[in-house]
Write an enzyme that holds these catalytic residues in place. Sequence first.
Site, PDB file in Angstrom:
ATOM      1  N   HIS A   1       0.852  -1.187   0.000  1.00 51.55           N
ATOM      2  CA  HIS A   1       0.000   0.000   0.000  1.00 51.55           C
ATOM      3  C   HIS A   1       0.885   1.233   0.000  1.00 51.55           C
ATOM      4  O   HIS A   1       1.985   1.220   0.544  1.00 51.55           O
ATOM      5  CB  HIS A   1      -0.913  -0.006   1.234  1.00 51.55           C
ATOM      6  CG  HIS A   1      -2.023   0.995   1.165  1.00 51.55           C
ATOM      7  ND1 HIS A   1      -1.860   2.313   1.550  1.00 51.55           N
ATOM      8  CD2 HIS A   1      -3.312   0.868   0.765  1.00 51.55           C
ATOM      9  CE1 HIS A   1      -3.008   2.954   1.383  1.00 51.55           C
ATOM     10  NE2 HIS A   1      -3.901   2.106   0.908  1.00 51.55           N
TER      11      HIS A   1
ATOM     12  N   ASP B   1      -8.066  -4.607  -0.694  1.00 57.83           N
ATOM     13  CA  ASP B   1      -8.481  -5.050  -2.020  1.00 57.83           C
ATOM     14  C   ASP B   1      -8.301  -6.550  -2.205  1.00 57.83           C
ATOM     15  O   ASP B   1      -8.954  -7.154  -3.048  1.00 57.83           O
ATOM     16  CB  ASP B   1      -7.679  -4.311  -3.099  1.00 57.83           C
ATOM     17  CG  ASP B   1      -7.816  -2.808  -2.970  1.00 57.83           C
ATOM     18  OD1 ASP B   1      -8.962  -2.336  -2.891  1.00 57.83           O
ATOM     19  OD2 ASP B   1      -6.793  -2.109  -2.935  1.00 57.83           O
TER      20      ASP B   1
END
EC number: 2.3.3.16
Length: 429
Positions: free
Chosen positions: A306, A364
């Site tokens: 991320h 995700d």
Amino acid sequence: MSEKSATVTFGGKSADLPVRSGSIGPDVVDIGSLYKQTTMFTYDPGFTSTASCESKITYIDGDEGVLLHRGFPIEQLAEHGDFLEVCYLLLYGELPTKAQKADFDYRVTHHTMVHEQMSRFFTGFRRDAHPMAVMCGCVGALSAFYHDSTDITDPHQRMVASLRMIAKMPTIAAMAYKYHIGQPFVYPKNDLDYASNFLRMCFAVPCEEYVVNPVLARAMDRIFILHADHEQNASTSTVRLAGSSGANPFACIAAGIACLWGPAHGGANEAALNMLAEIGTVDRIPEYITKAKDKNDPFRLMGFGHRVYKNYDPRAKIMQKTTHEVLAELGHKDDPLLEVAMELERIALTDEYFIEKKLYPNIDFYSGITLKALGFPTTMFTVLFALARTVGWIAQWNEMIEDPEQRIGRPRQLYVGAPLRDYVPISKR
């Protein structure tokens, strides 16, 4: 002026710059007077080291894997709250009392209908248009239907616009989905909760009775909570930048939706799901792990790492639990995609390569599996992201409007083009 300061020296010039401290998190150097003192700007592509604003809404500690909304951990909000409670928190700064929650729910619920002309507005789009293209157009057009709440200097109009968007976004998203698949629109049913109402508008048809599964509704609500706000990301910064010009709130949110549509931002869960499908079975994982470690191989593990988190994304842990609940409820506990996901997660958390590069699973990684199980096609994934993020965008936009230090956004640049030169007539070129 801050008591702390930093000194920047370049050649024979130096600047004393104030250092500002937040309630938690790193200090920042205020470079507002840097050019005046040194005739220099800073250069920070992607704004990776630049704080563009003050905010009281969301705090992220990427190193520790912490996400707070108004000081409350995301884990507690997702476990004990519902989405509209989180909406109230983001907008007003505190959790509501029972009476405040009932009043807020009522105000949102009675804005769920959209202007009837909006249904005819949809017919201007091709049936095969991507739902996000439809969302961009329809949300931007809201200012033409609700121009009685576009005066950004009026706090009442700002709040009416805020409630309208929170309420109408599920209706518009469901209409975009129904139009895309060729089914008739389903009107909101205001005796249902926010998530249940949305699921019904998406999956009910006039010829059959549709009863919302409470387990799936709770999962949908939790997905909305987990995506409600995430500090100054690309789409939120887009909303703030558009808003800094004085644009109306509907236009600003449409700009955020357009930014979110980018595959590097809102399309990551679809990419992660496609990757799991490509791997297919657990026995093929070693092959793809080898490819991921090969810097010359274009393959990349999606759903890992991320921009901000250098630890386990706290939302991913909640999403993992939610995924298991949904698959168990639907009788898909042995879903092959989940088996691949679990083994990939195990490897990523134990393999030195992934640990060293801090490639931990993010939200995700699991959300795509859950949304697929709920019945949504991949083209709707980013639409659901936009629906949930709307309240965060609105809260950030309102905060920006009320910030006395906020000015129109005007980034500088490092010009690397041609220096001054004279025009040459075309006959002599």
